[in-house]
Design a protein around this motif. Structure first.
Motif, mmCIF file in Angstrom:
data_model
loop_
_atom_site.group_PDB
_atom_site.id
_atom_site.type_symbol
_atom_site.label_atom_id
_atom_site.label_comp_id
_atom_site.label_asym_id
_atom_site.label_seq_id
_atom_site.Cartn_x
_atom_site.Cartn_y
_atom_site.Cartn_z
ATOM 1 N N LEU A 112 42.695 41.155 34.473
ATOM 2 C CA LEU A 112 42.438 41.521 35.773
ATOM 3 C C LEU A 112 42.816 43.097 36.215
ATOM 4 O O LEU A 112 43.515 43.642 35.740
ATOM 5 C CB LEU A 112 43.284 40.564 36.724
ATOM 6 N N GLY A 113 41.976 43.612 37.249
ATOM 7 C CA GLY A 113 42.037 44.861 37.608
ATOM 8 C C GLY A 113 42.022 45.855 36.820
ATOM 9 O O GLY A 113 40.894 45.938 35.699
ATOM 10 N N ASP A 114 42.892 46.828 36.442
ATOM 11 C CA ASP A 114 42.728 47.929 35.314
ATOM 12 C C ASP A 114 42.898 47.556 34.090
ATOM 13 O O ASP A 114 42.343 48.314 33.324
ATOM 14 C CB ASP A 114 43.842 49.103 35.749
ATOM 15 N N ALA A 115 43.464 46.402 33.860
ATOM 16 C CA ALA A 115 43.488 45.899 32.588
ATOM 17 C C ALA A 115 42.303 45.506 31.985
ATOM 18 O O ALA A 115 41.956 45.717 30.665
ATOM 19 C CB ALA A 115 44.493 44.780 32.352
ATOM 20 N N ALA A 116 41.399 45.059 33.101
ATOM 21 C CA ALA A 116 39.987 44.559 32.472
ATOM 22 C C ALA A 116 38.826 45.680 32.664
ATOM 23 O O ALA A 116 37.963 45.882 31.913
ATOM 24 C CB ALA A 116 39.711 43.317 33.222
ATOM 25 N N HIS A 117 38.962 46.385 33.990
ATOM 26 C CA HIS A 117 37.858 47.464 34.351
ATOM 27 C C HIS A 117 38.610 48.594 34.698
ATOM 28 O O HIS A 117 38.056 48.977 35.965
ATOM 29 C CB HIS A 117 36.882 46.790 34.949
ATOM 30 N N PRO A 118 39.203 49.406 34.116
ATOM 31 C CA PRO A 118 39.750 50.664 34.990
ATOM 32 C C PRO A 118 38.592 51.325 35.025
ATOM 33 O O PRO A 118 37.740 51.876 34.542
ATOM 34 C CB PRO A 118 40.565 51.212 33.902
ATOM 35 N N MET A 119 38.643 52.022 36.366
ATOM 36 C CA MET A 119 37.434 52.970 36.755
ATOM 37 C C MET A 119 38.142 54.494 37.448
ATOM 38 O O MET A 119 39.265 54.177 38.067
ATOM 39 C CB MET A 119 36.654 52.231 37.816
#
Length: 389
Positions: free
Chosen positions: A285-292
């Motif tokens: 979830l969040g940055d663990a999945a899709h850091p942007m």
């Protein structure tokens, strides 16, 4: 009652924990920090994120601790003149179904801690995830362990849980760092009129907006820097370093930077979009999945959307594996688009004066339409329809 372990007590992890508790799950939150210290940084919430917080019953409390960003302005880096502006405030709320707010991260984090029914388990750095058909075991650096039916990795860019889900891979360094700080509004020239304010220039740009009801101005100033590779919320530098990096810019910019009592600095990383977020009982979830990169202002909003979708799918009677698959399918396309768009924005914001800047400035006239798909998004409607757009 199913047990969910959330690894990470940041904004995404706590929002997920609250949303899951509201659906009847037993939720334990684990964090490697020994104490939750105040981090001097701002975050922004748009209509898409506020829709989730309203649904969780937290919308009024969030509004009470924030600043409503009543307009967006783009300024020339040197002269400071405005070359594009657009109302937000009431216009934004009517168009996108919620306000656009600036918040002090510590205020928002404390609000979420208060809404979570329990206390995070601090000093618990996850070092191993052991998944079986019957459950998931977590091992922490201090030797302690925990068991859960489902594990949610909300432990950021360098997630330990991520390494269980997918092959290890190094983050992507943007060759850019940012200075961050908070300044009392009365020490910022024209600060009482700030909404969401950009200064764009060659190779650099700055974003500033009010937080904490307008008492403070939060700034983030971006510079190219292939040498500064430290990615840390706690890294500090002298305000003079930020001022020097923006020498020759508008006095509004240099005075804002000079008046920061404490300036943070960190390198900017993201990751290539993941092909897989989940196993049978573990997801990200969040940055663990899709850091942007922060150039679309959507990191917080996307983590909040993730939390809503995850809680919804886990609560509708599917197997854990199927629920996590559905969650990933809903979220992957949207977050990938925003990840890649955030990269492109950095280049757009930092073009030199001349034809390229003129072309960009002309395109900004269509900004409300260009970003509409991000801000009007209703994660609950998307869950109902199964649409990932």
């Amino acid at each position: 009652m199913a047990r969910v372990a959330v690894v990470g007590s940041g904004i995404g992890g706590l929002t997920a924990a609250i949303a899951l508790q509201r659906k009847g799950f037993q939720v334990d939150v684990y964090d490697q920090a020994s104490e939750l210290s105040e981090i001097g940084a701002g975050v922004s919430l748009g209509g898409n994120g506020m829709r989730v917080l309203d649904a969780l019953g937290l919308g009024k409390a969030v509004r009470d601790i924030s600043a409503n960003l009543h307009r967006i302005e783009f300024h020339h880096w040197r002269g400071g003149d405005i070359f594009f502006e657009h109302p937000m405030g009431d216009w934004y709320e009517q168009r996108f179904g919620g306000p656009f707010l600036g918040l002090h991260r510590a205020d928002f984090h404390q609000l979420l801690l208060s809404a979570y029914d329990g206390e995070p388990h601090l000093g618990h750095r996850c070092v191993a995830v052991d998944e079986s058909p019957d459950g998931v075991g977590l091992t922490f650096a201090d030797g302690s362990t925990a068991e859960a039916d489902v594990v949610v990795g909300a432990d950021g860019l360098r997630s330990a849980v991520r390494d269980h889900v997918t092959a290890p891979e190094e983050p992507v360094f943007s060759a850019m760092s940012c200075f961050r700080g908070l300044v009392p509004v009365d020490r910022v020239p024209g600060g009482d009129r700030f909404g969401l304010t950009f200064f764009l220039g060659p190779g650099r740009h700055l974003v500033a907006y009010p937080v904490r009801g307008g008492e403070l101005i939060n700034f983030v100033a971006y510079v190219p820097d292939p040498e500064w590779t430290l990615e840390s919320w706690s890294a500090r530098c002298e305000p003079a370093e930020a001022v020097a990096a923006f020498q020759g810019w508008s006095p509004v910019v240099t005075e804002l930077l000079a008046n920061s009592a404490e300036t943070g600095r960190w390198a900017l990383y993201d990751r290539e979009p993941l092909r897989r977020w989940s196993t049978g009982r573990v997801t990200l979830l969040g940055d663990a999945a899709h850091p942007m990169l922060p150039h679309a202002g959507q990191g917080t909003n996307q983590a909040v959307e993730d939390a809503a979708a995850l809680a919804a799918y886990l609560s509708i009677g599917l197997s854990f594996e199927k629920a996590l698959q559905r969650y990933e399918q809903l979220r992957k396309t949207r977050t990938r688009q925003i990840q890649l768009g955030s990269r492109a924005n950095a280049t757009c914001f930092q073009v030199p004066d001349g034809p390229a800047a003129d072309e960009r400035n002309a395109r900004l006239a269509g900004l409300p339409q260009m970003v509409g798909w991000i801000h009007e998004y209703d994660v609950y409607a998307a869950i109902e329809t199964g649409s990932a757009a």
